[in-house]
Design an enzyme around this catalytic site. Structure first.
Site, PDB file in Angstrom:
ATOM      1  N   GLU A 185      19.274 -33.791  26.679  1.00 13.06           N
ATOM      2  CA  GLU A 185      17.899 -34.022  27.284  1.00 13.06           C
ATOM      3  C   GLU A 185      17.790 -32.921  28.025  1.00 13.06           C
ATOM      4  O   GLU A 185      17.112 -31.757  28.391  1.00 13.06           O
ATOM      5  CB  GLU A 185      16.867 -34.335  26.768  1.00 13.06           C
ATOM      6  CG  GLU A 185      17.385 -35.573  25.928  1.00 13.06           C
ATOM      7  CD  GLU A 185      16.083 -36.582  25.746  1.00 13.06           C
ATOM      8  OE1 GLU A 185      15.093 -36.377  26.105  1.00 13.06           O
ATOM      9  OE2 GLU A 185      16.055 -37.660  24.773  1.00 13.06           O
ATOM     10  N   GLU A 186      18.567 -32.897  28.970  1.00 11.11           N
ATOM     11  CA  GLU A 186      17.861 -32.221  30.212  1.00 11.11           C
ATOM     12  C   GLU A 186      18.901 -31.171  29.903  1.00 11.11           C
ATOM     13  O   GLU A 186      17.925 -29.612  30.748  1.00 11.11           O
ATOM     14  CB  GLU A 186      18.919 -32.712  31.501  1.00 11.11           C
ATOM     15  CG  GLU A 186      18.838 -31.866  32.390  1.00 11.11           C
ATOM     16  CD  GLU A 186      20.086 -32.207  34.421  1.00 11.11           C
ATOM     17  OE1 GLU A 186      19.980 -31.568  34.927  1.00 11.11           O
ATOM     18  OE2 GLU A 186      19.980 -33.941  33.951  1.00 11.11           O
ATOM     19  N   ARG A 187      19.384 -30.659  29.261  1.00 12.88           N
ATOM     20  CA  ARG A 187      20.602 -29.672  29.155  1.00 12.88           C
ATOM     21  C   ARG A 187      19.409 -28.207  27.907  1.00 12.88           C
ATOM     22  O   ARG A 187      19.604 -27.522  27.955  1.00 12.88           O
ATOM     23  CB  ARG A 187      21.642 -29.393  28.365  1.00 12.88           C
ATOM     24  CG  ARG A 187      22.908 -29.931  30.115  1.00 12.88           C
ATOM     25  CD  ARG A 187      23.962 -30.350  29.330  1.00 12.88           C
ATOM     26  NE  ARG A 187      24.559 -30.793  30.471  1.00 12.88           N
ATOM     27  CZ  ARG A 187      26.052 -31.772  30.946  1.00 12.88           C
ATOM     28  NH1 ARG A 187      26.251 -32.220  29.187  1.00 12.88           N
ATOM     29  NH2 ARG A 187      26.260 -32.254  31.884  1.00 12.88           N
ATOM     30  N   ALA A 202      16.761 -27.585  30.403  1.00 14.29           N
ATOM     31  CA  ALA A 202      16.705 -26.014  30.800  1.00 14.29           C
ATOM     32  C   ALA A 202      17.208 -24.747  29.669  1.00 14.29           C
ATOM     33  O   ALA A 202      16.546 -23.471  30.307  1.00 14.29           O
ATOM     34  CB  ALA A 202      18.517 -25.734  31.285  1.00 14.29           C
TER      35      ALA A 202
END
Length: 386
Positions: A241-243, A246
């Site tokens: 989810e972080e990627r 981003a």
């Protein structure tokens, strides 16, 4: 994936907030190298924007991940990278595992106030000797009765100088490196925690980044997220989810950079014509916009599959890789067209040039993304887990 009326209305609310409460202050926050996270997060919490896809039982809206994606994309209207990154840490980096695997008690204690904007969180993974190599981290939690005693360091930690708690990945046994780690919620006001240094950076200046020391910090074992020894697995899931965040949050800044450069090129006179009259300039800007749209399509597809519950390791890694490289390409190409004006601190294109460089480093370097892709494609052998 296509945004619905509800997605667009949420984005409209967020853009209005950005125009009124954030962008007028960005230059001052960049100069100060910090922004008032508690104040900004509380206002976002009051608007119901910090827990769009989090459980309703803990203050979230209970919506699917596409709303988090729409939120991340709209954050791109902020005229710097540091503030949206700090918000993204709260929504998509330090809370997904807590929301998914934390006990009800733990979620009431940490997730509910984070969604309300009453607490600021940070994610503690990277260390001086372990950045992209997550398995190599050395911080350790030793059991002492019903508690852990945590000793070690965390470095390059966004929000950490203002954070109320850290979602910390730490070794909890001497077992195999992929099975000896746990995610532990660590209040940042405990004895033994030293916020040792504010790290100055070449970009993302409005975001505070810290080096944090832990010296026998006593934390109840009940603050562990999920099962002991599953922290590496939980963090790898959290990274997806972080990627995606981003990638989504990069789209508008790149589009704005291209649009501002077009406006500049149409005004800049040289050799009896405008810069925009040069076919090379026209073609390069057209190519860049095409690349941004291609990245949007990839990101939306990954989001759509993620909402359906499918594994998006490969697509999220592709989107993250492309985001870091394309942001660098857009910013560098556009800055060149600005000439000397682009080489000034006040220039918005120069800010993207500085801020965007982190995209190929943070959250897994380009080379890590390529390694993941080589494995998912069957080119590289997967090392034995242990």
């Amino acid at each position: 994936m296509q945004y619905t009326h509800e997605h667009l209305e949420m984005q409209k609310t967020l853009r209005r907030f950005i125009d009124e409460e954030i962008n007028p202050h960005v230059d001052a926050w960049e100069e100060a190298e910090i922004f008032p996270a508690h104040e900004v997060f509380k206002k976002l919490g009051n608007l119901g924007l910090l827990g769009l896809n989090k459980p309703e039982a803990f203050g979230g809206a209970g919506l699917d991940y596409s709303f988090a994606m729409a939120f991340a994309e709209a954050l791109g209207h902020i005229s710097c990278g540091g503030v949206p990154m700090a918000i993204g840490v709260q929504t998509d980096m330090c809370t997904p595992a807590l929301a998914r695997f934390g006990s009800d008690e733990l979620r009431r204690e940490f997730l509910t106030p984070a969604i309300a904007g009453d607490m600021v969180g940070c994610i503690g993974v990277s260390e001086p000797g372990a950045g992209s190599d997550v398995a190599g981290l050395k911080s350790y939690a030793k059991k002492d009765g019903d508690d852990y005693l945590i000793t070690g360091q965390k470095m390059w930690i966004t929000n950490s100088l203002q954070a109320d708690w850290m979602c910390m990945l730490v070794n909890t046994s001497d077992g195999p490196v992929h099975r000896n780690k746990s995610l532990v919620m660590v209040p940042m006001n405990l004895p033994g925690i030293e916020k040792a240094k504010k790290i100055r950076k070449i970009g993302m200046n409005s975001s505070d980044t810290g080096l944090i020391y832990f010296d026998n910090v006593r934390v109840p074992q009940r603050f562990r997220i999920g099962e002991e020894g599953q922290g590496f697995v939980y963090q790898m899931q959290q990274f997806q989810e972080e990627r995606l965040w981003a990638a989504a949050s990069s789209l508008v800044p790149m589009e704005d950079c291209i649009a501002q450069t077009i406006e500049w090129a149409q005004q800049r006179q040289m050799f009896g014509a405008t810069l925009a009259d040069q076919q090379w300039v026209q073609f390069k800007l057209a190519e860049l916009k095409t690349e941004v749209e291609a990245l949007r399509a990839l990101t939306y597809r990954a989001c759509d599959l993620h909402v359906k519950g499918e594994d998006v390791l490969e697509l999220a890694s592709m989107a993250k890789l492309k985001t870091g490289r394309l942001t660098r390409q857009v910013a560098d190409t556009c800055l060149q067209f600005w000439g000397g004006m682009g080489f000034t601190l006040e220039n918005r294109v120069a800010r993207l040039y500085r801020d965007g460089r982190l995209g190929s480093i943070g959250g897994g370097a380009d080379e890590v993304m390529l390694g993941i892709l080589a494995k998912t494609m069957g080119i590289a052998k997967r090392p034995p887990r242990g």
